[in-house]
Design an enzyme around this catalytic site. Structure first.
Site, PDB file in Angstrom:
ATOM      1  N   TRP A 101      43.398  29.083  34.592  1.00 47.35           N
ATOM      2  CA  TRP A 101      42.802  28.231  35.531  1.00 47.35           C
ATOM      3  C   TRP A 101      41.896  27.079  34.891  1.00 47.35           C
ATOM      4  O   TRP A 101      41.671  26.083  35.149  1.00 47.35           O
ATOM      5  CB  TRP A 101      42.125  28.947  36.715  1.00 47.35           C
ATOM      6  CG  TRP A 101      43.202  29.537  37.554  1.00 47.35           C
ATOM      7  CD1 TRP A 101      43.510  30.835  37.584  1.00 47.35           C
ATOM      8  CD2 TRP A 101      44.175  28.854  38.432  1.00 47.35           C
ATOM      9  NE1 TRP A 101      44.625  31.078  38.570  1.00 47.35           N
ATOM     10  CE2 TRP A 101      44.879  29.760  38.917  1.00 47.35           C
ATOM     11  CE3 TRP A 101      44.400  27.457  38.796  1.00 47.35           C
ATOM     12  CZ2 TRP A 101      45.860  29.504  39.816  1.00 47.35           C
ATOM     13  CZ3 TRP A 101      45.453  27.118  39.638  1.00 47.35           C
ATOM     14  CH2 TRP A 101      46.333  28.089  40.317  1.00 47.35           C
ATOM     15  N   ASP A 170      33.955  27.399  38.457  1.00 50.74           N
ATOM     16  CA  ASP A 170      35.155  27.529  39.463  1.00 50.74           C
ATOM     17  C   ASP A 170      35.182  29.201  39.601  1.00 50.74           C
ATOM     18  O   ASP A 170      35.594  29.893  39.054  1.00 50.74           O
ATOM     19  CB  ASP A 170      36.496  27.270  38.661  1.00 50.74           C
ATOM     20  CG  ASP A 170      37.550  27.705  39.545  1.00 50.74           C
ATOM     21  OD1 ASP A 170      37.471  28.331  40.899  1.00 50.74           O
ATOM     22  OD2 ASP A 170      38.715  27.489  39.121  1.00 50.74           O
ATOM     23  N   LYS A 194      40.258  34.219  48.631  1.00 55.87           N
ATOM     24  CA  LYS A 194      40.455  35.714  47.929  1.00 55.87           C
ATOM     25  C   LYS A 194      39.203  36.182  48.764  1.00 55.87           C
ATOM     26  O   LYS A 194      39.402  37.424  49.330  1.00 55.87           O
ATOM     27  CB  LYS A 194      40.106  35.332  46.230  1.00 55.87           C
ATOM     28  CG  LYS A 194      41.229  34.755  45.731  1.00 55.87           C
ATOM     29  CD  LYS A 194      40.747  33.717  44.852  1.00 55.87           C
ATOM     30  CE  LYS A 194      41.992  32.607  44.369  1.00 55.87           C
ATOM     31  NZ  LYS A 194      43.180  33.235  44.176  1.00 55.87           N
TER      32      LYS A 194
END
Ligand code: PMP
Length: 358
Positions: A101, A170, A194
């Site tokens: 990511w 992030d 999530k």
């Protein structure tokens, strides 16, 4: 009949939240309508939005000089929002590269600014760099990192010290998993699917002085100032996801807030890693000091057994354990909504599977 769903996201939601949403789906608070069907500009929805923000502020003790934004576009859109809003053309921006990511965030930022990779644990991304390994540039507009890499299962156990440069995180797969000191960050963003709620929503916590510097040409709906000035309702927001996020925040408060939730997450992860470390079949590829509390990756010493493992797990009601296609192996994502009983069921299954295949 509820499965234990170890999927990395969209992930399990708390049963209490799903039941509440189900109970008020057709008639929200006596309105005769679903919350999905009411105007985002109505007083009633304004209340939903305001409560969600207030509860999140409460949970994370967000200081008054930070704005909270609820947007669409997922975390991936923030890969571009961040450089567009925080860096001028030609500026240098520092990124720590710890896996899939952060790599994606870097590739996107490179379209807008000069990216300096300030840290890279190298190899197969099985650990995060230590503070002393980080090399920041002199004049970075900001430093970006990914506190928890969802795919590799590596997590920072510390918040990088940047010497005053705005730190951007992030936090898609780690927000609300333990207490954090928001004042250490310039900007936090997190896709909802999530630990927050359904997909289609991204939450941004941004220090006020970082708002209002979007580069010329930035689309209005990407400009933090425009979004903030319009209370995240420049256009129609993802109202149902926002409402669900609000229910999750209330559930977390009821569970005792970040300290209690963090302790439970620590215990869940510790139990699973202990089971992996004690076994002869399973192996964690991640260095001990970099192991994620949320995404526990492991491999089977005999890869031929992967399919049998996944099939047996599914039969035992344990789903979503297949590792990401780029890494293979297994990954158990154990976000807030995964109860300890789910982790215990997984450990029991793993132990029985190992015994049968010894
Ligand atoms: N960052 C991290 C750490 C993620 O785990 C994900 C999604 N798994 C993303 C970014 C991308 O999120 P989205 O799909 O919401 O764009």
């Amino acid at each position: 009949m509820r499965a234990f769903n170890f999927s990395p996201g969209p992930a399990m939601l708390p049963i209490e939240v799903l039941e509440q949403a189900q109970g008020e789906l057709l008639d929200w608070h006596g309105s005769g309508m679903s919350v999905m069907e009411i105007s985002h500009r109505s007083k009633a929805f304004e209340q939903v939005a305001a409560e969600a923000e207030a509860d999140l502020r409460d949970l994370l003790a967000i200081p008054g000089n930070y704005k909270v934004l609820f947007l669409q576009g997922g975390a991936s859109a923030q890969f571009s929002f961040v450089p567009m809003n925080l860096a001028a053309a030609g500026d240098t921006v520092d990124y720590v590269n710890t896996g899939h990511w952060s790599h994606k965030a870097i590739a996107e930022a490179a379209r807008y600014a000069r990216v300096h990779v300030a840290g890279d644990a190298g190899g197969n991304y099985t650990r995060v760099p230590s503070q002393s390994e980080l090399r920041f540039s002199e004049d970075a507009a900001y430093v970006h990192y990914t506190p928890n890499e969802t795919i590799g299962g590596v997590e920072f156990g510390y918040v990088p010290e940047t010497g005053g440069v705005a730190l951007v995180a992030d936090m898609s797969s780690s927000i609300l998993s333990r207490p954090i000191d928001v004042s250490k960050f310039g900007l936090i963003y997190a896709g909802a699917q999530k630990n927050i709620g359904p997909s289609g929503l991204v939450v941004i916590i941004v220090r006020e002085d970082l708002i209002g510097h979007a580069r010329p040409g930035t689309p209005l709906v990407f400009d933090y100032k425009e979004i903030s000035d319009h209370q995240s309702m420049l256009n129609t927001p993802p109202t149902f996801a926002w409402y669900m996020a609000g229910l999750v925040f209330k559930w977390l408060k009821k569970a005792g807030g970040m300290r209690a939730v963090g302790e439970l997450n620590r215990a869940k992860a510790a139990a699973l890693y202990a089971a992996i470390d004690a076994s002869h079949l399973y192996r964690s590829p991640v260095a001990r000091d970099s192991r994620s509390w949320m995404n526990v990756t492991f491999t089977l010493g005999v890869p031929d057994l992967d399919a049998a493992f996944l099939a047996g797990a599914a039969q035992a009601g344990l789903h979503g354990l297949k590792g990401h296609r780029v890494l293979g192996g297994m990954r158990a994502s154990i976000y807030n909504a995964m109860p300890l009983a789910g982790v215990e069921a997984l450990i029991a299954f793993m132990s029985e599977f190992e015994r049968r295949h010894a």
